[in-house]
Scaffold this motif. Structure first.
Motif, short mmCIF file in Angstrom:
data_model
loop_
_atom_site.label_atom_id
_atom_site.label_comp_id
_atom_site.label_asym_id
_atom_site.label_seq_id
_atom_site.Cartn_x
_atom_site.Cartn_y
_atom_site.Cartn_z
N ILE A 6 0.84 -1.20 0.00
CA ILE A 6 0.00 0.00 0.00
C ILE A 6 0.87 1.25 0.00
O ILE A 6 0.61 2.19 -0.76
CB ILE A 6 -0.96 -0.01 1.21
CG1 ILE A 6 -2.04 -1.07 0.99
CG2 ILE A 6 -1.59 1.38 1.41
CD1 ILE A 6 -2.92 -1.30 2.19
N TRP A 7 1.89 1.28 0.83
CA TRP A 7 2.79 2.44 0.83
C TRP A 7 3.42 2.63 -0.54
O TRP A 7 3.47 3.75 -1.05
CB TRP A 7 3.87 2.27 1.90
CG TRP A 7 3.44 2.68 3.27
CD1 TRP A 7 2.67 1.98 4.15
CD2 TRP A 7 3.76 3.91 3.93
NE1 TRP A 7 2.50 2.68 5.31
CE2 TRP A 7 3.16 3.87 5.21
CE3 TRP A 7 4.51 5.03 3.57
CZ2 TRP A 7 3.27 4.91 6.13
CZ3 TRP A 7 4.64 6.07 4.49
CH2 TRP A 7 4.02 6.01 5.74
N ARG A 8 3.90 1.56 -1.14
CA ARG A 8 4.52 1.68 -2.47
C ARG A 8 3.51 2.21 -3.49
O ARG A 8 3.82 3.11 -4.29
CB ARG A 8 5.05 0.32 -2.93
CG ARG A 8 6.25 -0.21 -2.17
CD ARG A 8 6.78 -1.47 -2.84
NE ARG A 8 7.89 -2.05 -2.10
CZ ARG A 8 7.77 -3.09 -1.26
NH1 ARG A 8 6.57 -3.64 -1.08
NH2 ARG A 8 8.82 -3.57 -0.63
N SER A 9 2.32 1.66 -3.48
CA SER A 9 1.30 2.03 -4.45
C SER A 9 0.88 3.49 -4.28
O SER A 9 0.77 4.24 -5.27
CB SER A 9 0.10 1.11 -4.32
OG SER A 9 -0.96 1.52 -5.16
N GLU A 10 0.63 3.91 -3.05
CA GLU A 10 0.12 5.26 -2.82
C GLU A 10 1.19 6.34 -3.00
O GLU A 10 0.89 7.44 -3.45
CB GLU A 10 -0.51 5.36 -1.43
CG GLU A 10 -1.66 4.40 -1.19
CD GLU A 10 -2.77 4.53 -2.21
OE1 GLU A 10 -2.98 5.64 -2.75
OE2 GLU A 10 -3.45 3.51 -2.49
N LEU A 11 2.43 6.04 -2.65
CA LEU A 11 3.50 7.02 -2.84
C LEU A 11 3.87 7.15 -4.32
O LEU A 11 4.31 8.21 -4.76
CB LEU A 11 4.73 6.64 -2.02
CG LEU A 11 4.59 6.75 -0.50
CD1 LEU A 11 5.89 6.33 0.18
CD2 LEU A 11 4.20 8.15 -0.05
N GLY A 12 3.72 6.08 -5.07
CA GLY A 12 3.98 6.13 -6.51
C GLY A 12 5.34 5.59 -6.89
O GLY A 12 6.27 5.51 -6.08
N ALA A 13 5.47 5.25 -8.16
CA ALA A 13 6.68 4.61 -8.66
C ALA A 13 7.90 5.51 -8.58
O ALA A 13 9.04 5.01 -8.52
CB ALA A 13 6.46 4.15 -10.10
N ASN A 14 7.71 6.82 -8.61
CA ASN A 14 8.85 7.74 -8.60
C ASN A 14 9.24 8.24 -7.21
O ASN A 14 10.08 9.12 -7.08
CB ASN A 14 8.54 8.94 -9.50
CG ASN A 14 8.36 8.54 -10.95
OD1 ASN A 14 9.07 7.66 -11.45
ND2 ASN A 14 7.40 9.17 -11.63
N ALA A 15 8.62 7.70 -6.19
CA ALA A 15 8.88 8.16 -4.83
C ALA A 15 10.29 7.79 -4.38
O ALA A 15 10.85 6.76 -4.78
CB ALA A 15 7.86 7.58 -3.87
N ASP A 16 10.85 8.63 -3.51
CA ASP A 16 12.12 8.32 -2.84
C ASP A 16 11.76 7.47 -1.62
O ASP A 16 11.65 7.95 -0.50
CB ASP A 16 12.82 9.62 -2.42
CG ASP A 16 14.15 9.36 -1.73
OD1 ASP A 16 14.50 8.18 -1.51
OD2 ASP A 16 14.84 10.34 -1.40
N LEU A 17 11.57 6.19 -1.87
CA LEU A 17 11.08 5.26 -0.85
C LEU A 17 12.07 4.13 -0.65
O LEU A 17 12.49 3.47 -1.60
CB LEU A 17 9.72 4.68 -1.26
CG LEU A 17 9.16 3.55 -0.40
CD1 LEU A 17 8.90 4.01 1.03
CD2 LEU A 17 7.90 2.97 -1.02
N THR A 18 12.43 3.89 0.62
CA THR A 18 13.29 2.77 0.99
C THR A 18 12.52 1.89 1.97
O THR A 18 12.05 2.37 3.00
CB THR A 18 14.59 3.26 1.67
OG1 THR A 18 15.26 4.17 0.80
CG2 THR A 18 15.50 2.09 1.98
N VAL A 19 12.37 0.62 1.63
CA VAL A 19 11.66 -0.33 2.48
C VAL A 19 12.65 -1.38 2.96
O VAL A 19 13.34 -2.02 2.15
CB VAL A 19 10.50 -1.01 1.72
CG1 VAL A 19 9.78 -2.00 2.64
CG2 VAL A 19 9.52 0.05 1.20
N VAL A 20 12.73 -1.55 4.28
CA VAL A 20 13.72 -2.45 4.88
C VAL A 20 13.03 -3.49 5.74
O VAL A 20 12.21 -3.15 6.61
CB VAL A 20 14.72 -1.65 5.74
CG1 VAL A 20 15.73 -2.59 6.39
CG2 VAL A 20 15.42 -0.58 4.91
#
Length: 302
Positions: A247-261
């Protein structure tokens, strides 16, 4: 230090590094661990200032040395308190107002992005065990997991979930207080009742129950445009990890500066907790969590 907001006083502690105009991390509480003594807040205070990052942790309204009534406060109110602390700290010359970010855990994984979705916007967001689902779905997952962990089978799990659904119906006005009380009284003698996380008195359930259980963080996530670091425990029994991360990945979007650990061997609190009855999960903090947190902050703040 004390912040006056909304007619109440909130108590907080600002811990500064030796460098002037430092970046700042503000800690946001989970449902438990509501004061400055929460062990992961203390870990932030001991770990980040030596690395050049200030910390601000505070007692949630109605808890510790803070005034107000936390039990009657919504997620929006808690988020407003976080924003008030952001404004307060931005005016402190010892803090760089352009490098103030939020760190939230569990319920704070709803409150922190809710605060970040409004002005003033933080520079970054770190969330530990942040559910992407509604609180109602999260609690259904958690209570099911807790009963399974305690050795209960399908019948007990089904009874417990039916009881929670009845409380939902009561809060929406689709069940009478007397009928709901009858169900509570019947379940109160069950050994699993405490793990259902429902009150023994049906009159305590009102519309605020439904408002909380149906809260949806996804609209707030869609508005975020900032670096985000998410930590999830390998053995988290409180949130559906894979669904939340998606959900976080989908809502933030493909271009987000997102790191999931993913943190091997940990539960909900980024620790190697050993006592199942300890809801706060005291234990050794994962070295992977500390290492990644420090490296991620250095990369984005310095």
């Amino acid at each position: 230090m004390t912040l006056e907001t909304d007619g109440i006083a909130l108590a907080g502690t600002l811990t500064l590094p030796t460098e002037p105009a430092a970046p700042l991390v503000i800690g946001v509480h989970g449902a438990e661990g509501s004061t400055r003594q929460f062990h992961l807040f203390r870990h932030l205070e001991s770990t980040l200032p030596p690395a050049g990052v200030a910390t601000l942790v505070f007692d949630r309204r109605g808890e510790g040395e803070s005034g107000g009534d936390g039990s009657a406060s919504s997620y929006e109110q808690f988020a407003a308190d976080v924003r008030a602390w952001m404004r307060f700290c931005a005016a402190d010359k010892r803090v760089d107002p352009a490098r103030i970010g939020l760190w939230g855990i569990s319920q704070g994984g709803w409150i922190a992005p809710l605060a970040a979705a409004s002005s003033p916007a933080p520079a970054f967001l770190v969330a530990v065990s942040a559910a992407g689902v509604t609180p109602g779905k999260q609690m259904s997952f958690a209570t099911r997991a807790l009963l399974r962990e305690a050795g209960y089978g399908d019948e007990a799990v089904d009874q417990m979930l039916a009881l929670r659904r009845a409380m939902d119906e009561l809060s929406l006005g689709r069940m009478s207080v007397s009928d709901a009380q009858g169900l509570l009284d019947s379940a109160a003698g069950e050994p699993w009742f405490e793990l259902a996380f429902v009150p023994p008195d049906a009159s305590l359930i009102d519309a605020s129950w439904a408002e909380e259980m149906e809260f949806d963080i996804r609209p707030a996530l869609r508005t975020l445009d900032l670096p985000v670091l998410l930590f999830f425990g390998e053995h988290d029994r409180w949130i559906p990890v894979a669904e939340s991360a998606d959900i976080w990945r989908s809502e933030l979007g493909a271009n987000a500066d997102l790191t999931v650990v993913s943190l091997p061997g940990t539960g909900h609190a980024a620790t190697y907790a050993t006592d199942p009855s300890d809801w706060l999960e005291h234990g050794t903090v994962s070295p992977d969590y500390e290492r990644v947190l420090l490296a991620w902050l250095r990369e984005r703040l310095f």
